[in-house]
Every structure is written in C-alpha cells, then in structure tokens.
Design an enzyme around this catalytic site. Structure first.
Site, mmCIF file in Angstrom:
data_model
loop_
_atom_site.group_PDB
_atom_site.id
_atom_site.type_symbol
_atom_site.label_atom_id
_atom_site.label_comp_id
_atom_site.label_asym_id
_atom_site.label_seq_id
_atom_site.Cartn_x
_atom_site.Cartn_y
_atom_site.Cartn_z
ATOM 1 N N SER A 33 37.617 40.738 38.917
ATOM 2 C CA SER A 33 39.010 40.528 38.563
ATOM 3 C C SER A 33 39.465 41.579 37.543
ATOM 4 O O SER A 33 39.403 42.771 37.820
ATOM 5 C CB SER A 33 39.177 39.094 38.031
ATOM 6 N N HIS A 56 40.485 40.919 43.306
ATOM 7 C CA HIS A 56 41.352 39.931 43.959
ATOM 8 C C HIS A 56 42.726 39.982 43.306
ATOM 9 O O HIS A 56 42.953 40.723 42.355
ATOM 10 C CB HIS A 56 40.748 38.518 43.918
#
Length: 207
Positions: free
Chosen positions: A111, A136
């Site tokens: 992330s 993501h």
C-alpha cells in the site's frame, strides 16, 4: 555470574532497543542502534504509516539534509501501509530535500509502503530477494450522513487518481494500467516489482 543469553532474550522479548557503545580517545559513548545507523544516513520506516511515523521520518530526512545536502539518504521500508495523508507527507519531503533518497524494501512494502518504495531516487530503489511488494487503491470507510459519505467518496476518488498518476510517473507504466492493477490487492515478488518499475534492483548482497 549470570548468563548473558537469557538477558539478551529477555530484552528482545520486551522489544527493547539495543545499545551500541563506541570507544574513542575521548572515552566511551553509547547510542541506541537507530541513532547510530542515522549517523550512517539510514532511516527506518517500520510498521504502520501514520502521523507519528511520518513525523519521525520527515524530521530525520530534514536533519540529514542539514548535515550534508549532497550525500544520499537511505530509507529502509518494512511496512503494511497506512494513512495516505501521512504517507504523502513523507513522499513530499523525499522529493523536497536536496539529497537523493534511496529506498530499500526488507520484508514487506504494501500500500503506502509500496508507493514510498517506488518514490525513491531513480536507479536507487532496491528490494531484498524475499521481500514482498503490494499495490492497491486507497481504502475508504465512510460513515455518517449521505452528504458526508458523498464528500468522502469524492476525496477517495481524488486520492486514487492522484496516487495512480504519481505511481505511473515513478514506474513508467501508463495510468490506465496502474488503475487496473491497483483495483484489488496486487502482490509481487522482488523480481516482479523490478519488472513493473517499482524498484530498480534486487539486492542479494551489499554493493
């Protein structure tokens, strides 16, 4: 005399920070291990990306720039990600300071951790061979009245688009592919991350 091994084990179990003692002509001086590594211009970002960790990383980057604006800084990352705003504070400071900031993933960069890994100076982004990288889209958890949820949804969409464009800039991928590839959790090996443009080198040994 008591054995040293149990004491060392106890210190590790309690999460205590090791102390390094250096001896010179002026006598002995002790440092915690992270302060000693900071002297070598190594900054650690470990754990969740939040305001506290961002403040620590930003302060260290600014300090090292003031010490020597022409010498590279190394940012070692082992993080599952976290707050976008805290991560962007680190990102903007990495781009703001004069020294190149080299990044290295050990363990996991997911992330926001992966975003910061990719944001290092071009040609100076590394991962260890068994590290994992995951990208993501930003996560949302909107609550409240419908109008509040709508406002938060717009903000999440803005952040998603902004992060996609920045990641495209740092990886060389087009924005459309970044958008597709970040639609769900996308895990990569070090070699996959290199092929994608998130890093430049897979390091098995120190150069």
């Amino acid at each position: 005399m008591a054995s040293q091994a149990p004491r060392d084990f106890e210190a590790q179990a309690l999460g205590l920070v090791p102390i390094v003692v250096e001896t010179s002509g002026r006598g002995e001086r002790s440092y915690d291990i992270y302060s000693r590594l900071l002297k070598e211009r190594i900054v650690f970002m470990v754990g969740e990306v939040n305001d506290q960790t961002a403040n620590l990383v930003v302060a260290q980057l600014l300090f090292l720039e003031s010490e020597n604006p022409d010498k590279d800084i190394s940012l070692y990352i082992n993080s599952p990600g976290g707050s976008v705003s805290a991560g962007m504070a680190i990102y903007d400071t990495m781009q703001f300071v004069k020294p190149d900031v080299s990044t290295l993933c050990m363990g996991l960069a997911a992330s926001m951790g992966a975003f910061l890994l990719a944001s290092g100076a071009k040609g100076k982004r590394y991962a260890l061979p068994n590290a994992r990288v995951m990208i993501h889209q930003p996560l949302g958890g909107a609550r409240g009245q419908a109008s509040d949820i709508e406002i938060q949804a717009r903000e999440i969409l803005y952040l998603k688009d902004r992060l996609n464009h920045l990641l495209a800039h740092h990886t060389g991928q087009d924005v459309e592919r970044i958008a597709r590839d970040t639609d769900r959790d996308n895990f990569m090996s070090s070699e996959d991350a290199k092929a994608y443009g998130l890093i430049d080198h897979v390091s098995t040994k120190r150069p």
